[in-house]
Design an enzyme around this catalytic site. Structure first.
Site, PDB file in Angstrom:
ATOM      1  N   THR A 418     -20.967  53.011 -21.111  1.00 25.06           N
ATOM      2  CA  THR A 418     -20.723  54.447 -20.980  1.00 25.06           C
ATOM      3  C   THR A 418     -19.986  54.842 -19.692  1.00 25.06           C
ATOM      4  OG1 THR A 418     -22.750  54.708 -22.306  1.00 25.06           O
ATOM      5  CG2 THR A 418     -21.934  56.671 -21.266  1.00 25.06           C
ATOM      6  N   GLU A 438     -20.936  53.155 -26.599  1.00 26.14           N
ATOM      7  CA  GLU A 438     -22.231  52.463 -26.574  1.00 26.14           C
ATOM      8  C   GLU A 438     -22.135  51.165 -25.787  1.00 26.14           C
ATOM      9  OE1 GLU A 438     -25.708  51.856 -26.200  1.00 26.14           O
ATOM     10  OE2 GLU A 438     -25.139  50.186 -27.479  1.00 26.14           O
ATOM     11  N   ASP A 458     -28.075  52.637 -31.467  1.00 27.05           N
ATOM     12  CA  ASP A 458     -29.021  53.456 -30.692  1.00 27.05           C
ATOM     13  C   ASP A 458     -30.146  53.997 -31.574  1.00 27.05           C
ATOM     14  OD1 ASP A 458     -27.819  53.048 -28.280  1.00 27.05           O
ATOM     15  OD2 ASP A 458     -27.066  55.082 -28.006  1.00 27.05           O
ATOM     16  N   SER A 482     -29.841  59.504 -28.000  1.00 26.70           N
ATOM     17  CA  SER A 482     -29.105  59.046 -26.819  1.00 26.70           C
ATOM     18  C   SER A 482     -29.962  59.221 -25.575  1.00 26.70           C
ATOM     19  CB  SER A 482     -27.836  59.890 -26.677  1.00 26.70           C
ATOM     20  OG  SER A 482     -27.166  59.609 -25.472  1.00 26.70           O
TER      21      SER A 482
END
Ligand code: GLY
Length: 596
Positions: A418, A438, A458, A482
């Site tokens: 990220t 990701e 995720d 997230s």
């Protein structure tokens, strides 16, 4: 091209005594041999790299942009210097990041954006999260007997690819808050893609480290391993396919991405991924929507800490940690106090217990958003911190809610990845956006010059445990939970700090720590992003190896914590607002702050 930043001043500030103890330990990338690849940067960017290496914030009066790569920051600075808004600058920054930091974010990924509007004083959050295809089922990441797949067996290939959100988020932010001509915001990225950019040390190192996975698919291998050898630091890399996609978006808007030949190529790449095909369709792309969500704001030290609610757990978990700590005097304890870190570590564990039980996409499962950050609930949870030792165990609490629920705890894995962008424009608008594909290099599928995300990993791979459903299980059209925590801190309704970081689920600890560093320990933003990390999510206390944080390992162990010294590669980019603007860039990454 060089830019003129007439008012930019790089000021060495005297370090407050408390901060001095914890800011001299993280080696800036510049000190470990970085800048050959950055020789072509403008003078201001060079000065910003020097400021970072010296541990100084960048000071400015009108606007500021901080992000993970100097070329991307220069692109944003150019837009701001020409009178563009923070939303305009974000589009330029993101377009360049997708080229020069392709492992972290880009057109093939998703993002969350927090916006402070100077005119109205309001905070808006936009959800550009990737979305599970309509053909996905809760058993997407399970084998025939219902057992979870191995993490990288799921990541690499088409199965993990969700419908990207970033292109539509860029467009939506520009539609709401942009002032500059949309098409022109891609000029700098297109020029760099066509004329070439110097491969950064970080990109070169990560390509070498991920060689096996990156060479699994021919298109990915030929970009990152031209002629069979990994791209190296300082190589000039061109990406004409990326330039062409940007040109299509510049001319036709995000529709040129979500339908037509680009969408068809994305879908074909996902569905034909050898060994691990996915289920994404052109319908999924055509239906993609950015969603405005209510901001989640929590009181802390007479400030409001605002961020992104579900499907992110970011603002809720950061907010829970800070809401519990608001009942304890961290300022008096200071950043070198084991007691301060006992409180922070156990507040974090309590918040992560609630996160694992309750937090997921609230469009699909009932999430007790208000109950999780209600002041009486956090006061009651903070009372669990009243002892002297580490909590022997933690479990989720029972936040108030008007809906019955019975969930099993989630066990999804999020590895560091990220990128984070912080921007303040000349009108006083502030933007905090965390953006991702990701895992580093995402699914490793490369199409038309960009990487596709693996965001679906995720989700929890298990759909149930002990006969109970898991809130963050896969469902068609659902967005995976997230940890991204783009944050804006307000005082009396005006922004005082814009912050955020990459780092998987450690993002939450990094961001909470940056807020505590500024509000409790009086650090400037550069000190706040550079200070050594201590992060506790699930019990084990991670302390940043090779820094003064490791000196706390003994006292924390005596309190009963299990401690693990390791690298903690945050990528905090923060801007503080007061008498002018002050920008900080994490020394663990290659970024800078630039302002005028
Ligand atoms: N994939 C990182 C996150 O969304 O937290």
């Amino acid at each position: 091209m060089r830019y003129v930043f007439g008012l930019m001043v790089l000021t060495a500030l005297a370090l407050p005594a408390l901060a001095q103890q914890v800011t001299d330990s993280v080696a800036p990338e510049a000190e470990i041999g970085q800048p050959a690849a950055f020789e072509a940067l403008g003078a201001e960017a060079q000065a910003a790299l020097e400021a970072k290496a010296a541990g100084r914030p960048v000071e400015a009066q009108e606007w500021m942009v901080a992000a993970a790569n100097p070329l991307a920051v220069e692109a944003g600075a150019e837009v701001l210097a020409a009178g563009g808004s923070a939303a305009d600058a974000m589009v330029a920054v993101q377009a360049v990041l997708g080229l020069v930091e392709p492992q972290s974010s880009g057109l093939g990924g998703g993002a969350f954006l927090v916006w402070y509007d100077a005119e109205s004083g309001s905070v808006t959050t936009l959800d550009g999260r990737e979305t599970a295809p309509l053909a996905a089922t809760p058993r997407l990441f399970q084998d025939e007997s219902g057992e979870p797949l191995g993490f990288f067996d799921a990541v690499v290939g088409g199965l993990s690819v969700g419908t990207p959100g970033t292109p539509r988020l860029m467009e939506e932010a520009h539609r709401r808050w942009g002032q500059a001509n949309w098409g022109g915001l891609f000029d700098r990225a297109i020029a760099l893609a066509e004329e070439g950019f110097a491969v950064s040390p970080r990109l070169a190192g990560l390509v070498a480290d991920d060689a096996d996975r990156l060479q699994r698919f021919p298109a990915t291998a030929s970009y990152f391993f031209p002629d069979g050898a990994a791209i190296a630091e300082g190589d000039t890399l061109t990406n004409p396919d990326y330039a062409e996609v940007l040109r299509l978006i510049a001319e036709g808007g995000s529709g040129a991405f979500y339908s037509g030949p680009v969408a068809e190529d994305i879908v074909a790449t996902v569905r034909s991924a050898e060994g691990n095909p996915g289920v994404l369709s052109t319908t999924d792309l055509a239906l993609y929507q950015v969603k405005e969500r209510p901001a989640v704001c929590v009181d802390y030290r007479a400030h409001e800490v605002c961020g992104m609610g579900p499907p992110s757990s970011g603002a809720l978990t950061v907010g829970q940690i800070l809401g519990m700590l608001d009942h304890h005097d961290l300022a008096a304890l200071g950043p070198q106090s084991p007691e301060a870190w006992r409180l922070i570590g156990d507040a974090s564990r309590l918040a992560f217990a609630d996160r694992g039980r309750y937090m997921a996409d609230s469009d699909f499962v009932p999430v007790p958003v208000e109950g999780l950050v209600a002041a009486p609930y956090l006061k009651q949870r903070s009372e669990l911190l009243s002892g002297d030792d580490a909590l022997p165990e933690v479990s989720p609490g029972t936040p108030e809610y008007d809906h019955a629920f019975l969930w099993a705890d989630d066990e999804s894995l999020e590895l560091p990845s990220t990128s984070h962008i912080s921007i303040v424009d000349a009108a006083g608008n502030a933007l905090s956006m965390t953006t991702t594909i990701e895992n580093g290099f995402g699914s490793r599928l490369f199409v038309r010059g960009f990487l596709l995300n693996n965001e679906l990993t995720d989700f929890s791979f298990r759909s149930h445990a002990d006969g109970l459903p898991i809130a963050n299980r896969v469902a068609p059209g659902k967005r995976p939970r997230s940890s991204m925590a783009p944050t804006i801190v307000l005082k009396d309704g005006a922004p005082v700090l814009v912050t955020g970081s990459p780092g998987g689920s450690r993002i939450i600890g990094y961001v909470a720590q940056s807020v505590i560093a500024v509000l409790d320990w009086g650090m400037d933003v550069q000190q706040a992003v550079a200070m050594p990390h201590l992060v506790n999510r699930f019990g084990t206390y991670d302390v940043e190896e090779g820094t003064t944080a490791a000196e706390l390992a003994g006292p924390l162990e005596e309190m009963g914590f299990e401690v693990n010294a390791r690298g903690l590669t945050s990528g905090l980019h923060a801007i503080s607002l007061g008498d002018g603007l002050s920008g900080g860039a994490d020394p663990r990454r290659e970024g800078i702050a630039l302002g005028q």
